[in-house]
Scaffold this active site. Structure first.
Site, mmCIF file in Angstrom:
data_model
loop_
_atom_site.group_PDB
_atom_site.id
_atom_site.type_symbol
_atom_site.label_atom_id
_atom_site.label_comp_id
_atom_site.label_asym_id
_atom_site.label_seq_id
_atom_site.Cartn_x
_atom_site.Cartn_y
_atom_site.Cartn_z
ATOM 1 N N ASP A 28 0.824 -1.214 0.000
ATOM 2 C CA ASP A 28 0.000 0.000 0.000
ATOM 3 C C ASP A 28 0.861 1.269 0.000
ATOM 4 O O ASP A 28 1.984 1.262 0.503
ATOM 5 C CB ASP A 28 -0.884 -0.027 1.263
ATOM 6 C CG ASP A 28 -2.067 0.919 1.139
ATOM 7 O OD1 ASP A 28 -2.302 1.471 0.039
ATOM 8 O OD2 ASP A 28 -2.756 1.113 2.157
ATOM 9 N N ASN A 30 1.383 3.368 -2.853
ATOM 10 C CA ASN A 30 2.003 3.773 -4.128
ATOM 11 C C ASN A 30 1.544 5.168 -4.540
ATOM 12 O O ASN A 30 2.346 6.006 -4.969
ATOM 13 C CB ASN A 30 1.600 2.807 -5.257
ATOM 14 C CG ASN A 30 2.205 1.439 -5.092
ATOM 15 O OD1 ASN A 30 3.067 1.239 -4.251
ATOM 16 N ND2 ASN A 30 1.749 0.497 -5.890
ATOM 17 N N GLY A 31 0.231 5.408 -4.403
ATOM 18 C CA GLY A 31 -0.333 6.700 -4.805
ATOM 19 C C GLY A 31 0.248 7.832 -3.971
ATOM 20 O O GLY A 31 0.688 8.863 -4.500
ATOM 21 N N ARG A 41 0.038 9.291 -9.935
ATOM 22 C CA ARG A 41 -0.092 8.077 -9.118
ATOM 23 C C ARG A 41 0.515 6.851 -9.814
ATOM 24 O O ARG A 41 1.086 5.963 -9.180
ATOM 25 C CB ARG A 41 -1.570 7.801 -8.821
ATOM 26 C CG ARG A 41 -2.221 8.799 -7.877
ATOM 27 C CD ARG A 41 -3.724 8.498 -7.753
ATOM 28 N NE ARG A 41 -3.971 7.114 -7.387
ATOM 29 C CZ ARG A 41 -3.897 6.643 -6.142
ATOM 30 N NH1 ARG A 41 -3.611 7.458 -5.142
ATOM 31 N NH2 ARG A 41 -4.131 5.374 -5.897
ATOM 32 N N HIS A 45 2.947 3.292 -8.853
ATOM 33 C CA HIS A 45 2.776 1.863 -9.159
ATOM 34 C C HIS A 45 4.013 1.321 -9.882
ATOM 35 O O HIS A 45 4.456 0.206 -9.625
ATOM 36 C CB HIS A 45 1.521 1.646 -10.012
ATOM 37 C CG HIS A 45 0.245 2.029 -9.296
ATOM 38 N ND1 HIS A 45 -0.026 1.640 -8.005
ATOM 39 C CD2 HIS A 45 -0.822 2.776 -9.699
ATOM 40 C CE1 HIS A 45 -1.209 2.123 -7.640
ATOM 41 N NE2 HIS A 45 -1.701 2.820 -8.642
ATOM 42 N N LEU A 139 10.662 -20.971 -4.673
ATOM 43 C CA LEU A 139 9.695 -20.072 -4.025
ATOM 44 C C LEU A 139 8.322 -20.144 -4.709
ATOM 45 O O LEU A 139 8.238 -20.168 -5.937
ATOM 46 C CB LEU A 139 10.229 -18.641 -4.139
ATOM 47 C CG LEU A 139 9.391 -17.558 -3.489
ATOM 48 C CD1 LEU A 139 9.838 -17.352 -2.046
ATOM 49 C CD2 LEU A 139 9.524 -16.239 -4.231
ATOM 50 N N ARG A 196 1.804 -4.989 5.961
ATOM 51 C CA ARG A 196 1.131 -3.921 5.218
ATOM 52 C C ARG A 196 1.938 -2.638 5.358
ATOM 53 O O ARG A 196 2.304 -2.239 6.470
ATOM 54 C CB ARG A 196 -0.294 -3.688 5.730
ATOM 55 C CG ARG A 196 -0.998 -2.620 4.881
ATOM 56 C CD ARG A 196 -2.466 -2.467 5.202
ATOM 57 N NE ARG A 196 -3.101 -1.601 4.212
ATOM 58 C CZ ARG A 196 -4.361 -1.665 3.822
ATOM 59 N NH1 ARG A 196 -5.156 -2.575 4.343
ATOM 60 N NH2 ARG A 196 -4.834 -0.837 2.924
ATOM 61 N N SER A 204 -8.382 -5.119 4.658
ATOM 62 C CA SER A 204 -8.946 -4.792 3.342
ATOM 63 C C SER A 204 -9.308 -6.031 2.508
ATOM 64 O O SER A 204 -8.924 -6.144 1.343
ATOM 65 C CB SER A 204 -7.975 -3.916 2.545
ATOM 66 O OG SER A 204 -7.728 -2.718 3.227
HETATM 67 C C1 FPP Z 1 -1.978 0.215 -3.311
HETATM 68 O O1 FPP Z 1 -1.446 1.517 -3.296
HETATM 69 C C2 FPP Z 1 -1.401 -0.531 -4.410
HETATM 70 C C3 FPP Z 1 -2.094 -1.102 -5.441
HETATM 71 C C4 FPP Z 1 -3.553 -1.040 -5.566
HETATM 72 C C5 FPP Z 1 -1.410 -1.806 -6.521
HETATM 73 C C6 FPP Z 1 -0.211 -2.592 -6.118
HETATM 74 C C7 FPP Z 1 0.684 -2.720 -7.288
HETATM 75 C C8 FPP Z 1 2.030 -2.747 -7.249
HETATM 76 C C9 FPP Z 1 2.821 -2.717 -6.024
HETATM 77 C C10 FPP Z 1 2.838 -2.824 -8.468
HETATM 78 C C11 FPP Z 1 3.011 -4.229 -8.942
HETATM 79 C C12 FPP Z 1 1.796 -4.531 -9.673
HETATM 80 C C13 FPP Z 1 1.500 -5.660 -10.317
HETATM 81 C C14 FPP Z 1 0.187 -5.669 -10.969
HETATM 82 C C15 FPP Z 1 2.352 -6.841 -10.379
HETATM 83 P P1 FPP Z 1 -2.453 2.720 -3.491
HETATM 84 O O2 FPP Z 1 -2.516 3.041 -4.946
HETATM 85 O O3 FPP Z 1 -3.775 2.385 -2.882
HETATM 86 O O4 FPP Z 1 -1.742 3.866 -2.718
HETATM 87 P P2 FPP Z 1 -2.482 5.037 -1.901
HETATM 88 O O5 FPP Z 1 -3.226 4.390 -0.776
HETATM 89 O O6 FPP Z 1 -1.338 5.878 -1.436
HETATM 90 O O7 FPP Z 1 -3.375 5.746 -2.862
#
Ligand code: FPP
Length: 253
Positions: A28, A30-31, A41, A45, A139, A196, A204
């Site tokens: 969690d 990334n955004g 955002r 990712h 793995l 997390r 979640s």
């Molecule tokens: C949550 O962060 C993250 C995700 C919904 C996507 C996770 C994806 C990756 C880590 C990249 C690798 C991806 C794949 C498909 C292999 P968020 O966007 O909810 O962040 P925020 O809560 O800060 O907005």
């Protein structure tokens, strides 16, 4: 990439007997990582995928046998269409670019989550990854994609109910094990540790059944900043936990 479990090389301060066999990640933040840097955002990712590559490699190196990643939840469809489409593209790129390397490193890929509403191209790619790596013995990389735990439990229940209806199973024979085996994760051990990132403290809709006795580790780092040292720190913390599974500490008796 060398990611085969190596039980001879656990994280330094972790006694081998307490090394988690299965670690699951809620990746969690990334955004937030991106917006705090004035970036779109999607850049978060993209960097998140780099953190994932590092994590898989390091997990194999320290002797973790199963890694589960929450890469797209069944609720993530509610995001803006451009972000959903970027995440689909990222998954495709991950499989296309990393599959041969993961296969060479003896990684076995397994996908969990609903498959019926996936775009055929993505489904074919995921199935190809599973087929190619099915016999690997290193793995286990479990990719939760279009995954929601409640949906998984409903699908498992429907399957069990159908077997009862068809006379293959009696109601009295339904046990916890029956449900476990009919989940997408059937045959895999439950996660010992769920990590997390980003300071959020909730599950979640992730592995609700399987997490019954998991240890939880929450850290403030956003996922793109998660690295080898952060994983070692989580493993050290796990090593100091005492797991009683509802019993009592033997020393207290
Ligand atoms: C949550 O962060 C993250 C995700 C919904 C996507 C996770 C994806 C990756 C880590 C990249 C690798 C991806 C794949 C498909 C292999 P968020 O966007 O909810 O962040 P925020 O809560 O800060 O907005």
């Amino acid at each position: 990439m060398s990611v085969s479990p190596n039980p001879q090389a656990p994280a330094e301060s972790c006694p081998i007997r307490t090394m988690p066999e299965h670690v699951a990640f809620i990746m969690d933040g990334n955004g937030r990582w991106a917006t705090s840097r004035g970036l779109p955002r999607t850049e978060g990712h993209r960097q998140g995928l780099e953190a994932l590559r590092k994590t898989i490699r390091h997990a194999g190196k320290v002797g973790i046998r199963v890694v589960t990643i929450y890469s797209f939840s069944s609720e993530n469809w509610n995001r803006p269409a451009t972000e959903v489409s970027f995440l689909m593209g990222l998954l495709k790129r991950f499989v296309q670019r990393d599959l041969s390397e993961l296969h060479e490193a003896n990684v076995r890929i397994r996908v969990i989550g609903g498959r019926s509403d996936l775009e055929p191209g993505i489904l074919a790619l995921l199935e190809e990854a599973e087929d190619l790596t099915r016999k690997n013995t290193g793995l286990d990389l479990v990719v939760a994609f279009n995954y929601g735990a409640r949906d998984e439990i409903v699908r498992a229940t429907q399957h069990i109910a159908q077997r009862v209806k068809d006379g293959e199973l009696s109601v009295e024979d339904i046990s916890e094990d029956t449900l476990s085996q009919n989940l997408d994760t059937g045959g895999l051990p439950d996660p010992d540790l769920i990590i997390r990132t980003s300071g959020e403290i909730r599950l979640s809709n992730f592995l609700l059944w399987q997490a019954a006795y998991s240890e939880f580790y929450f850290c403030d780092l956003n996922w793109p900043d998660f690295d080898e040292a952060a994983l070692d720190q989580a493993l050290d913390c796990f090593c100091n936990r005492e797991r009683r599974y509802g019993g009592v500490d033997a020393k207290a008796l």
